[in-house]
Design a protein around this motif. Structure first.
Motif, mmCIF file in Angstrom:
data_model
loop_
_atom_site.group_PDB
_atom_site.id
_atom_site.type_symbol
_atom_site.label_atom_id
_atom_site.label_comp_id
_atom_site.label_asym_id
_atom_site.label_seq_id
_atom_site.Cartn_x
_atom_site.Cartn_y
_atom_site.Cartn_z
ATOM 1 N N PHE A 85 0.837 -1.192 0.000
ATOM 2 C CA PHE A 85 0.000 0.000 0.000
ATOM 3 C C PHE A 85 0.873 1.244 0.000
ATOM 4 C CE2 PHE A 85 -1.966 -3.271 2.670
ATOM 5 C CZ PHE A 85 -3.211 -3.417 2.079
ATOM 6 N N GLN A 86 0.298 2.367 -0.430
ATOM 7 C CA GLN A 86 0.895 3.663 -0.107
ATOM 8 C C GLN A 86 0.730 3.848 1.398
ATOM 9 O OE1 GLN A 86 2.811 6.023 0.070
ATOM 10 N NE2 GLN A 86 2.209 7.693 -1.322
ATOM 11 N N ILE A 130 0.963 4.491 -8.826
ATOM 12 C CA ILE A 130 2.409 4.281 -8.903
ATOM 13 C C ILE A 130 3.088 5.392 -8.112
ATOM 14 C CG2 ILE A 130 4.374 3.867 -10.407
ATOM 15 C CD1 ILE A 130 1.823 2.035 -10.857
ATOM 16 N N VAL A 131 3.872 5.022 -7.122
ATOM 17 C CA VAL A 131 4.587 5.987 -6.288
ATOM 18 C C VAL A 131 6.050 5.998 -6.712
ATOM 19 C CG1 VAL A 131 5.228 6.661 -3.944
ATOM 20 C CG2 VAL A 131 3.005 5.563 -4.366
ATOM 21 N N LEU A 171 2.185 0.491 -6.337
ATOM 22 C CA LEU A 171 3.494 -0.015 -6.740
ATOM 23 C C LEU A 171 4.507 1.096 -6.496
ATOM 24 C CD1 LEU A 171 2.688 -1.644 -10.214
ATOM 25 C CD2 LEU A 171 2.422 -2.628 -7.934
ATOM 26 N N PHE A 172 5.726 0.714 -6.133
ATOM 27 C CA PHE A 172 6.756 1.698 -5.807
ATOM 28 C C PHE A 172 7.954 1.564 -6.740
ATOM 29 C CE2 PHE A 172 4.245 1.713 -2.052
ATOM 30 C CZ PHE A 172 4.442 2.946 -1.450
ATOM 31 N N ILE A 173 8.379 2.700 -7.263
ATOM 32 C CA ILE A 173 9.651 2.813 -7.967
ATOM 33 C C ILE A 173 10.511 3.755 -7.139
ATOM 34 C CG2 ILE A 173 10.843 3.574 -10.057
ATOM 35 C CD1 ILE A 173 8.208 2.976 -11.585
ATOM 36 N N GLY A 196 -2.920 4.196 -18.252
ATOM 37 C CA GLY A 196 -4.047 4.366 -17.360
ATOM 38 C C GLY A 196 -3.696 4.399 -15.886
ATOM 39 N N LYS A 197 -2.414 4.592 -15.581
ATOM 40 C CA LYS A 197 -1.981 4.673 -14.196
ATOM 41 C C LYS A 197 -2.037 6.121 -13.713
ATOM 42 C CE LYS A 197 -0.832 0.286 -14.403
ATOM 43 N NZ LYS A 197 -1.599 -0.776 -13.712
ATOM 44 N N ARG A 198 -2.012 6.293 -12.392
ATOM 45 C CA ARG A 198 -1.817 7.632 -11.826
ATOM 46 C C ARG A 198 -0.543 7.604 -11.006
ATOM 47 N NH1 ARG A 198 -4.099 8.336 -6.503
ATOM 48 N NH2 ARG A 198 -5.154 6.437 -5.781
#
Length: 248
Positions: A33-34, A96-97, A45-47, A121-123
């Motif tokens: 999660f965020q 996506i973080v 998801l984290f990058i 379509g991601k934010r």
């Protein structure tokens, strides 16, 4: 300790040359999660990008910049925007973080990544320390900035960590939230000074702590004073849920 200036590139460079320096990516194989701020609790998801322009003593991701204690050859890889978009699109998760380190050090290389994520379509949410203004190509629909200026109690000289012109640029963008780490009511007074001076809104406060007990104790110290200022309050969900395990 080694820190870094923004990384410039030739805008005509090929995709293969636009490789980002990445510390880790997570959230596909093992969902998460965020953990903080307005999207706290949302699947994400984290990058996490490597390198930072600050050296905060209370930083919990020193493996992205502290080469006195970590080996950059072991702690980072280089990946193209296409590689990262392919990884992201293997999951149905929408949020996506992009975090760090300080991700905006590499923002020129981030433009094709963000464009690819939005097209899929991601934010996108950036976690940034608020010392580097975003390029216009990143200030677009579908992108938000969680701006976390580091005050002196976090172990950083505010002459380096508080950049008024950049904070004001984020404030007028309409795409920023200002999230401060605090451990005392005195910290809240300093946050109020910065918010008033630079018209920072909305303000979120996050209790300092790397264990559930520390976060609970600090929450109780701060809660009444945060509520009295009509600010937002966020916990650190990843610490409460996963004991601050790396990659969660």
């Amino acid at each position: 300790m080694t820190t870094f200036e923004p990384i410039d590139i030739d805008p005509a460079a090929s995709d293969a040359a636009l490789r980002l320096i990445v510390a880790e990516c997570f959230g596909v194989k093992v969902p998460t999660f965020q953990g903080e701020g307005p999207s706290c609790g949302h699947p994400a998801l984290f990058i996490r990008l490597s390198r930072c322009n600050l050296s905060c003593t209370k930083c919990d991701t020193k493996y992205t910049w502290d080469w006195d204690h970590f080996d950059p050859r072991k702690e980072s890889t280089k990946q193209t925007a296409a590689d990262l978009v392919a990884w992201v699109t293997s999951s149905p998760v929408e949020l996506i973080v992009i975090t760090g380190g300080e991700p905006l050090l590499q923002q020129a290389r981030l433009v094709p990544l963000v464009q690819g994520l939005l097209a899929a379509g991601k934010r996108v949410e950036f976690e940034t320390n608020g010392t580097i203004a975003p390029v216009p190509e990143l200030v677009v629909d579908g992108v938000r900035f969680n701006v976390s200026p580091k005050i002196a109690s976090f172990g950083m000289d505010e002459a380096k960590s508080v950049v008024p012109t950049v904070l004001e640029a984020f404030a007028v963008s309409g795409r920023a939230t200002f999230k401060f780490v605090a451990s005392s009511v005195a910290d809240l007074d300093r946050i109020a000074e910065l918010a008033d001076s630079h018209r920072l809104t909305p303000v979120w406060v996050m209790p300092e702590g790397t264990t559930a007990d520390e976060i609970t104790a600090t929450t109780r110290v701060l809660a009444d004073a945060v509520a009295a200022r009509h600010w937002y309050f966020t916990t650190r969900l990843h610490v409460l849920a996963f004991t601050d395990a790396r990659g969660r």
